[in-house]
Enzyme design. Structure first.
Site, PDB file in Angstrom:
ATOM      1  N   LYS A   1     -14.272  45.842  56.334  1.00  0.00           N
ATOM      2  CA  LYS A   1     -13.785  47.022  55.613  1.00  0.00           C
ATOM      3  C   LYS A   1     -13.646  48.157  56.621  1.00  0.00           C
ATOM      4  O   LYS A   1     -14.618  48.620  57.200  1.00  0.00           O
ATOM      5  CB  LYS A   1     -14.754  47.402  54.488  1.00  0.00           C
ATOM      6  CG  LYS A   1     -14.666  48.817  53.916  1.00  0.00           C
ATOM      7  CD  LYS A   1     -13.310  49.351  53.627  1.00  0.00           C
ATOM      8  CE  LYS A   1     -13.248  50.774  53.113  1.00  0.00           C
ATOM      9  NZ  LYS A   1     -14.330  51.699  53.278  1.00  0.00           N
TER      10      LYS A   1
ATOM     11  N   GLY B   1     -11.568  54.866  55.750  1.00  0.00           N
ATOM     12  CA  GLY B   1     -10.569  55.890  56.044  1.00  0.00           C
ATOM     13  C   GLY B   1     -10.992  56.808  57.163  1.00  0.00           C
ATOM     14  O   GLY B   1     -10.168  57.290  57.948  1.00  0.00           O
TER      15      GLY B   1
ATOM     16  N   GLY C   1      -9.328  57.611  52.413  1.00  0.00           N
ATOM     17  CA  GLY C   1      -9.703  58.850  51.756  1.00  0.00           C
ATOM     18  C   GLY C   1      -9.274  60.121  52.459  1.00  0.00           C
ATOM     19  O   GLY C   1      -8.657  61.000  51.835  1.00  0.00           O
TER      20      GLY C   1
ATOM     21  N   ASP D   1     -14.665  49.964  49.191  1.00  0.00           N
ATOM     22  CA  ASP D   1     -15.906  49.252  49.525  1.00  0.00           C
ATOM     23  C   ASP D   1     -16.193  48.148  48.514  1.00  0.00           C
ATOM     24  O   ASP D   1     -16.600  47.040  48.876  1.00  0.00           O
ATOM     25  CB  ASP D   1     -17.082  50.227  49.568  1.00  0.00           C
ATOM     26  CG  ASP D   1     -16.965  51.239  50.689  1.00  0.00           C
ATOM     27  OD1 ASP D   1     -16.469  50.874  51.762  1.00  0.00           O
ATOM     28  OD2 ASP D   1     -17.370  52.398  50.487  1.00  0.00           O
TER      29      ASP D   1
ATOM     30  N   LYS E   1     -20.888  52.647  48.576  1.00  0.00           N
ATOM     31  CA  LYS E   1     -20.871  51.757  49.750  1.00  0.00           C
ATOM     32  C   LYS E   1     -22.137  50.909  49.803  1.00  0.00           C
ATOM     33  O   LYS E   1     -22.080  49.692  50.013  1.00  0.00           O
ATOM     34  CB  LYS E   1     -20.724  52.580  51.038  1.00  0.00           C
ATOM     35  CG  LYS E   1     -20.504  51.732  52.290  1.00  0.00           C
ATOM     36  CD  LYS E   1     -20.457  52.571  53.542  1.00  0.00           C
ATOM     37  CE  LYS E   1     -19.311  53.544  53.524  1.00  0.00           C
ATOM     38  NZ  LYS E   1     -17.984  52.867  53.608  1.00  0.00           N
TER      39      LYS E   1
END
Length: 283
Positions: A37, A40, A70, A187, A243
């Site tokens: 992952k 951003g 984000g 996430d 997260k």
């Protein structure tokens, strides 16, 4: 030099001792699936992360890269004078905000990652969670707007892309039962994808080294009870809460779940060698 050879050579580490250890560590990657992952906040370091992904793919691992976006979404919302609002670390997403989210995640970030990875010699395919009904969900809370809670992950398309020799790069959107698009927490998408794909490892790359304890020091290993205590004490807050919850959820199916700093050079290679990086979640 072939594409695969170029990819491997670009992420060869300089230390002879380290390189020898790397060859031993990386010799058994075939058949393993790693979900990464890319947050951003770490997109500016995307080149190094993509190099690692391409290298590991060339060495036989199946790589799936999910990304967020984000900060860039916030930039566009600000430019367009659209209010930015979060609740419990989740973006409040009305219809106008959803248009910007879709534009940035799919039309900008995903395509930029695909273009850069291709330039680096990688075989990649850009996907969105709505493609092939990969991410299916429903509106989580009316007060959050078009924010989805995941009901199911259908990994068939992702598996097909992997089997065809490509690295899927996935934007975190989902489909509601009525066919409308939903904004999904990246996430949680990565977590559920890792479980559905029976991944060997899930790595969350952020702009911090990991989870910090009440004394301000980095926590190398963390279990669910310890995580919940830090949340209750207000030490883990905002976007780190989903997260951490995503990490704990994935741990039910994925043997190794870790948060690491995406700004660390060749961070994915280092985490595979079990070097003391970031925070690893344990039972």
């Amino acid at each position: 030099m072939t594409t695969s050879s170029l990819a491997v050579s670009e992420c060869t580490l300089s230390s002879t001792t380290h390189a020898n250890k790397s060859r031993h560590t990386f010799s058994s990657l075939k058949g393993k699936t790693f979900v990464v992952k890319l947050g951003g906040s770490t997109l500016e370091y995307q080149r190094m992360v993509l190099q690692d992904c391409i290298c590991l793919h060339a060495l036989g691992a199946s790589i799936v890269l999910a990304h967020g976006g984000g900060p860039m979404i916030n930039e566009w919302l600000t430019k367009l004078h659209i209010p930015i609002c979060f609740q419990h670390g989740l973006r409040v997403t009305n219809a106008q905000t959803l248009e910007v989210v879709r534009m940035v995640l799919c039309g900008q970030i995903n395509q930029e990652l695909v273009a850069m990875a291709t330039l680096l010699g990688g075989d990649v395919v850009g996907l969105c969670g709505t493609d092939g009904n990969i991410v299916q969900g429903h509106i989580a809370d009316e007060s959050l707007g078009f924010v989805g809670e995941i009901d199911a992950i259908h990994p068939m398309l992702v598996r097909q892309v992997i089997d065809d020799g490509y690295i899927p790069i996935i934007a975190p959107l989902g489909l509601a039962p009525n066919g409308s698009c939903l904004n999904m927490n990246a996430d949680l998408v990565a977590s559920r994808l890792a479980s559905a794909l029976q991944a060997s490892r899930l790595t969350f790359l952020s702009d911090i080294d990991g989870i910090y304890g009440s004394d301000g020091s980095l926590v190398a290993e963390m279990n669910e009870a310890e995580a919940q205590t830090l949340i209750e004490r207000g030490i883990i807050t905002n976007g780190m809460i989903p997260k951490v919850n995503a990490c704990l959820h994935a741990l039910e199916d994925v043997p190794c779940v870790q948060i690491a700093n995406g700004r660390t050079p060749h961070v994915l290679l280092h985490t595979l060698e079990d070097l003391p990086l970031g925070t690893r979640f344990v039972h």
